[in-house]
Design a protein around this motif. Structure first.
Motif, mmCIF file in Angstrom:
data_model
loop_
_atom_site.group_PDB
_atom_site.id
_atom_site.type_symbol
_atom_site.label_atom_id
_atom_site.label_comp_id
_atom_site.label_asym_id
_atom_site.label_seq_id
_atom_site.Cartn_x
_atom_site.Cartn_y
_atom_site.Cartn_z
ATOM 1 N N SER A 36 13.327 -21.291 -10.218
ATOM 2 C CA SER A 36 12.669 -20.876 -11.661
ATOM 3 C C SER A 36 13.303 -21.918 -12.782
ATOM 4 N N PRO B 153 10.081 -16.944 -10.264
ATOM 5 C CA PRO B 153 10.838 -16.902 -8.894
ATOM 6 C C PRO B 153 10.097 -15.681 -7.986
ATOM 7 N N HIS C 293 10.331 -15.214 -16.064
ATOM 8 C CA HIS C 293 11.184 -14.104 -16.703
ATOM 9 C C HIS C 293 11.728 -14.711 -17.889
ATOM 10 N N PRO D 172 16.510 -10.805 -16.217
ATOM 11 C CA PRO D 172 17.944 -11.058 -15.533
ATOM 12 C C PRO D 172 18.784 -11.409 -16.621
ATOM 13 N N VAL E 202 19.048 -15.471 -17.422
ATOM 14 C CA VAL E 202 17.620 -16.063 -18.127
ATOM 15 C C VAL E 202 18.006 -15.457 -19.569
ATOM 16 N N MET F 187 20.249 -8.415 -8.605
ATOM 17 C CA MET F 187 19.520 -8.819 -7.468
ATOM 18 C C MET F 187 20.528 -9.993 -6.687
ATOM 19 N N LEU G 145 20.626 -13.526 -5.273
ATOM 20 C CA LEU G 145 20.004 -15.054 -5.509
ATOM 21 C C LEU G 145 20.417 -15.564 -4.274
HETATM 22 C C1 LIG Z 1 15.617 -15.183 -9.905
HETATM 23 C C2 LIG Z 1 15.858 -16.357 -10.448
HETATM 24 O O1 LIG Z 1 15.822 -17.428 -9.917
HETATM 25 C C3 LIG Z 1 16.517 -16.158 -11.738
HETATM 26 C C4 LIG Z 1 17.558 -17.381 -11.983
HETATM 27 O O2 LIG Z 1 17.230 -14.995 -11.944
HETATM 28 C C5 LIG Z 1 15.521 -16.190 -12.898
HETATM 29 O O3 LIG Z 1 15.004 -17.247 -13.248
HETATM 30 O O4 LIG Z 1 14.987 -14.978 -12.781
#
Ligand SMILES: CC(=O)[C@](C)(O)C(=O)O
Length: 289
Positions: free
Chosen positions: A98, A129, A224, A241, A244, A265, A267
């Motif tokens: 992402s 993502p 996101h 997230p 983000v 989550m 990663l």
């Molecule tokens: C899932 C992921 O790549 C991140 C950094 O959490 C996102 O971009 O949301």
């Protein structure tokens, strides 16, 4: 035994003088003397006869000399060979992540990777993502930074790099005048902005189910970053997230709802299992964990 100490021994065989060798290897004569003493203890025999200022080799020292030389030379050779192998590793790796991951997790990874493998070219693809795993499965990316799924395809190799928490966010400023931050959020009438798919969406769904909320979904967004933008603009309450949110240029315009908690989550780096032994992929995987 330390290779460095064998080098001191070799230097001393040559100089036959403790002070000269100590100066040359940048330690004090007493430190050098202790090191040689430790070597002698390890071997169980004296290596040098120390007479006044003159130093001569004992028969044990004479025996050790060619062996020490061989060990030091072979060590140098293997070090150079292995280092050259790493530098010589070349080719191209297509990496999907992402936009946020390219700020948050990629720099550290790539900085170390480039230093160790300067001849490997990285082709970066950024996007939602939620698509990361699909990109790896269909071969359009060799490797991805992806969130672990509940049921990952068995053909995938996954190595965790971080835990990413999620938050429920509301706009600080809401042009419609409706407060999203009242004591009791009226979820049935609150527009929700959610990730379109992927692990973040799964976790958002689990949160909604646990709260028995029948969501009023205003927008389902791919990637996101734009969730934070939409929430900042006042279109509704969103789930995104934390990494983000923290990297968003509009983060000051949203508030986290502290009363809501969503599972985090995992990663990680992801590639096809049957390709994980390929030198470039292996090199990247070995950098994490
Ligand atoms: C899932 C992921 O790549 C991140 C950094 O959490 C996102 O971009 O949301």
């Amino acid at each position: 035994m330390d290779i460095k100490h064998l080098n001191y021994f070799l230097h001393l065989c040559d100089s036959r003088n403790f002070s000269k060798t100590a100066t040359a290897v940048h330690i004090s004569p007493s430190a050098l003397s202790r090191i040689i003493q430790r070597l002698e203890d390890e071997i169980g025999q004296a290596l040098f006869i120390r007479n006044n200022k003159a130093v001569t080799l004992t028969p044990a020292g004479e025996t050790l000399l060619p062996v020490a030389m061989q060990i030091v030379t072979e060590w140098q050779t293997i070090k150079t060979t292995l280092r050259d192998d790493a530098t010589l590793l070349k080719g191209k790796l297509t990496l999907f992540c992402s936009v946020t991951a390219s700020y948050s997790h990629l720099p550290d990874l790539l900085a170390r990777f480039r230093q160790q493998y300067p001849n490997i070219e990285i082709q970066l693809i950024t996007g939602d993502p939620a698509q990361a795993i699909e990109k790896v499965l269909d071969g359009s990316a060799d490797i991805a930074i992806a969130a672990k799924e509940d049921r990952m395809a068995t053909s995938l190799a996954f190595k965790p790099i971080d835990n990413v928490s999620l938050s429920v966010i509301a706009p600080k400023f809401n042009p419609t005048g409706t407060s999203f931050l009242g004591e009791q959020v009226d979820w049935a009438h609150t527009p929700l902005i959610l990730p379109e798919s992927g692990t973040a969406r799964t976790l958002a769904n689990q949160w909604l189910a646990a709260k028995h909320i029948r969501p009023n979904i205003y927008a389902q967004i791919s990637g996101h970053e734009a969730i934070v933008s939409m929430v900042a603009l006042g279109y509704g309450i969103g789930v995104a997230p934390d990494v983000v949110i923290d990297n968003s240029p509009v983060k000051e315009k949203v508030d986290r709802l502290k009363s809501e908690s969503i599972a985090a989550m995992e990663l990680g780096l992801c590639c096809l299992k049957n390709r994980a032994a390929e030198p470039l992929l292996k090199a990247m995987f070995e950098l994490v964990g």
